[in-house]
Scaffold this active site. Structure first.
Site, PDB file in Angstrom:
ATOM      1  N   CYS A 131     -28.946  16.426  -9.619  1.00 63.13           N
ATOM      2  CA  CYS A 131     -28.365  17.615 -10.249  1.00 63.13           C
ATOM      3  C   CYS A 131     -29.467  18.440 -10.914  1.00 63.13           C
ATOM      4  O   CYS A 131     -29.916  18.115 -12.020  1.00 63.13           O
ATOM      5  CB  CYS A 131     -27.304  17.233 -11.278  1.00 63.13           C
ATOM      6  SG  CYS A 131     -26.519  18.683 -12.025  1.00 63.13           S
ATOM      7  N   CYS A 134     -28.512  19.902 -14.433  1.00 63.53           N
ATOM      8  CA  CYS A 134     -28.588  18.920 -15.522  1.00 63.53           C
ATOM      9  C   CYS A 134     -30.040  18.539 -15.808  1.00 63.53           C
ATOM     10  O   CYS A 134     -30.415  18.349 -16.973  1.00 63.53           O
ATOM     11  CB  CYS A 134     -27.762  17.682 -15.187  1.00 63.53           C
ATOM     12  SG  CYS A 134     -25.966  18.009 -15.180  1.00 63.53           S
TER      13      CYS A 134
END
Length: 177
Positions: A131, A134
């Site tokens: 991700c 993130c």
């Protein structure tokens, strides 16, 4: 079980992974809590039983019960958040980013350990789960609080090596079945 036990499970073709496990277990750029929390969060993020058992046994010799719980919580919450925020990041329709997530994430505010240790563990797990949104968010928090890029890199290296060891052991287990 321990890191040495885990290394013994790796076949000869994975010698580099075995050596990397050994050198990362001896890494001194991170505190013991940061290092073993990263190992533990990474193992739980991947979930290959022999790896989880070996790393959990080694981590338990260093981490408090609260830190053990927090490392597992980092794997758990990032397992959810990495999917959700990666999806928002990848979708062309950015309208979704304006909507409230409406997902419980209370552990982020009170992880039970120093916030920057939890951020470091979340960074490693976010790398494992792929991700980018993130990764950027957690790395940004770490840098704002003075965590050196070499410390972030060490956590990423741990995540990468635990991931590689897990995939190898999962593959070898599949072949043996």
């Amino acid at each position: 079980m321990s890191i040495d036990t885990l290394r013994d499970l790796l076949p000869a073709y994975a010698k580099d992974i075995s050596l990397n496990l050994s050198s990362l277990a001896s890494e001194t750029i991170l505190s013991d809590q940061q290092k073993w929390g990263t190992f533990l969060a990474s193992a739980h993020a991947i979930g290959v039983a022999p790896v989880v058992r070996a790393i959990e046994a080694q981590a338990a010799t260093v981490l408090s019960p609260e830190a053990m719980n927090a490392a597992k919580a980092a794997a758990a919450i990032m397992g959810m958040n990495n999917i959700y925020y990666r999806s928002l990041h990848l979708m062309k329709n950015h309208e979704y980013t304006t909507l409230l997530a409406r997902l419980r994430m209370n552990v982020l505010a009170n992880p039970g350990v120093e916030k920057m240790d939890f951020e470091l563990w979340s960074t490693a797990v976010s790398a494992i789960n792929g991700c980018g949104a993130c990764l950027d968010a957690h790395e940004g928090e770490l840098r704002k609080h003075g965590i050196a890029n070499t410390q972030v890199q060490a956590a990423l290296r741990i995540g990468a090596v635990v991931h590689a060891a897990s995939r190898i052991i999962a593959s070898e287990t599949a072949l043996a079945a």
